[in-house]
Design an enzyme around this catalytic site. Structure first.
Site, PDB file in Angstrom:
ATOM      1  N   HIS A  82       4.116  -1.552   0.929  1.00 45.00           N
ATOM      2  CA  HIS A  82       5.456  -2.622   1.205  1.00 45.00           C
ATOM      3  C   HIS A  82       5.223  -3.917   1.695  1.00 45.00           C
ATOM      4  CE1 HIS A  82       5.266  -0.861   5.335  1.00 45.00           C
ATOM      5  NE2 HIS A  82       5.683  -2.160   5.692  1.00 45.00           N
ATOM      6  N   ASP A 112       2.456   4.693   0.080  1.00 45.68           N
ATOM      7  CA  ASP A 112       2.726   3.507   0.871  1.00 45.68           C
ATOM      8  C   ASP A 112       1.394   2.594   1.332  1.00 45.68           C
ATOM      9  OD1 ASP A 112       4.072   1.016   1.838  1.00 45.68           O
ATOM     10  OD2 ASP A 112       4.264   1.856   3.733  1.00 45.68           O
ATOM     11  N   ASN A 188       2.697  -5.383  12.044  1.00 47.12           N
ATOM     12  CA  ASN A 188       1.588  -4.509  12.210  1.00 47.12           C
ATOM     13  C   ASN A 188       1.119  -3.547  10.850  1.00 47.12           C
ATOM     14  OD1 ASN A 188       2.242  -3.935  15.617  1.00 47.12           O
ATOM     15  ND2 ASN A 188       0.042  -3.956  14.717  1.00 47.12           N
ATOM     16  N   SER A 189       2.134  -3.502   9.919  1.00 47.06           N
ATOM     17  CA  SER A 189       2.007  -2.546   8.825  1.00 47.06           C
ATOM     18  C   SER A 189       0.845  -2.983   8.028  1.00 47.06           C
ATOM     19  CB  SER A 189       3.242  -2.907   7.940  1.00 47.06           C
ATOM     20  OG  SER A 189       4.356  -2.379   8.418  1.00 47.06           O
ATOM     21  N   GLY A 242       9.167  15.851 -15.782  1.00 51.34           N
ATOM     22  CA  GLY A 242      10.134  15.135 -16.277  1.00 51.34           C
ATOM     23  C   GLY A 242      11.596  15.714 -15.909  1.00 51.34           C
ATOM     24  N   VAL A 243      11.611  16.058 -14.641  1.00 52.14           N
ATOM     25  CA  VAL A 243      12.807  16.371 -14.004  1.00 52.14           C
ATOM     26  C   VAL A 243      13.278  15.700 -12.718  1.00 52.14           C
ATOM     27  CG1 VAL A 243      12.283  18.828 -14.572  1.00 52.14           C
ATOM     28  CG2 VAL A 243      11.852  18.007 -12.417  1.00 52.14           C
TER      29      VAL A 243
END
Length: 345
Positions: A82, A112, A188-189, A242-243
């Site tokens: 992110h 992430d 801080n990420s 594929g659901v």
């Protein structure tokens, strides 16, 4: 005459005892401070500021700010997905103020995490990834990053809990997350969560708005797996059927009739045409309760079970259909990476 100066039966402690306690407390505080200082001096130079976006002539710089940790002498840098976002213009600023251009080697929205490589021949200071499985609750940890743009900020705390799960931006659950009370703020990420042995044992990733001292870091063992997959394939390999679905309760009468113990399952809401699930004969409304011998108590369990080891294998999936237990053979394929978007299992 009786002498009470050395009475140890519960009277007031002597001045000598008070002095010794004060010395002991001071020694503990000094040891704590020295541990934080040592970690900061050893790992701090490897933490960089990650700047994304571009400069428009005559205008203010637009983009985002975060942190990253250099993990190899040739300039491999771990940060958060992110933080990178969709940007392709990335700069790294070290604690000496030197700016280096960087490029994205790969991202994994499901954890992430993102892996960058710093351009140029300059050798960067780097830190080592430790073994997050060796962590214990209450263990001292130090967070190093650039919160709110304040570079090289250090905070200290303890490991509050281990094995937490949080939701990634893709909707997938990140497993084995470290909870800490080391103060984190926006910026801080992507920074480092470091043990007293100066090993990076987590990549700081999230805070809970309004909460006090509840922050999270992706475990270093997860980061090690992700970076090895990105280096080898350019992305993290996972299985795909594929659901799309959701966690749903199983009516007790259905569970009793089918002879299963599950109280919850993964309700398949949509089936992609021509996908592995459609070809296997799965239908909307089926409730998955077991895959390849692994119990499924919700959609998170189904996502977790679809790992790289189940790619291109024929597996048995047990589902409840109209309250009746059925066993269906399904052949997951490799999920292709999307353009930084979340995807269904």
């Amino acid at each position: 005459m009786l002498d009470f100066t050395n009475d140890s039966s519960g009277g007031e402690p002597s001045s000598q005892a008070v002095k010794q306690d004060a010395i002991s407390d001071q020694a503990l505080l000094d040891a704590y401070s020295n541990a934080v200082i040592d970690v900061t001096e050893r790992v701090g130079p490897a933490v960089v500021r990650v700047e994304t976006g571009s400069k428009t002539p005559g205008a203010r710089e637009r983009g985002g700010l975060g942190s990253g940790i250099v993990i190899s002498p040739d300039g491999l840098v771990l940060t958060n997905n992110h933080v990178v976002g969709s940007s392709r213009q990335i700069r790294l600023r070290d604690n000496e103020g030197i700016v280096t251009e960087a490029r994205v080697l790969g991202v994994d929205p499901d954890t992430d995490l993102a892996l960058l490589r710093a351009d140029g021949a300059r050798e960067l200071r780097y830190a080592s990834l430790g073994n997050s499985k060796s962590l214990r609750r209450g263990q001292l940890v130090v967070a190093i990053g650039n919160p709110l743009g304040f570079e090289s900020t250090v905070t200290a705390g303890v490991v509050s809990a281990l094995g937490r799960s949080i939701r990634s931006v893709s909707g997938r659950t990140i497993e084995d997350v470290i909870q800490t009370d080391a103060a984190l703020n926006p910026g801080n990420s992507g920074g480092a969560l470091v043990s007293s042995a100066a090993e990076v044992i987590g990549i700081n990733t999230a805070i809970i708005s309004g909460a006090q001292g509840i922050c999270f870091a992706v475990a270093s063992n997860t980061a090690q797996f992700v970076l090895s997959e990105i280096i080898r394939h350019g992305y993290v390999r996972r299985a795909y059927i594929g659901v799309s679905g959701q966690t749903a309760p199983i009516p007790r009468r259905h569970a009793v009739a089918a002879g299963v113990d599950n109280k919850m399952g993964a309700l398949l809401a949509q089936i992609e045409p021509d996908g592995p699930a459609a070809r296997a004969g799965l239908l909307p409304g089926d409730v998955a309760i077991r895959l390849d011998g692994v119990d499924i108590h919700g959609v998170d369990d189904l996502i977790r079970a679809l790992d790289r080891d189940r790619i291109d294998r024929t597996l048995e999936m047990e589902v409840l259909r109209m309250g009746r237990l059925r066993t269906i053979d399904i052949h997951p394929i490799e999920r292709k990476p999307s353009a930084r978007q979340g995807s269904a299992p």
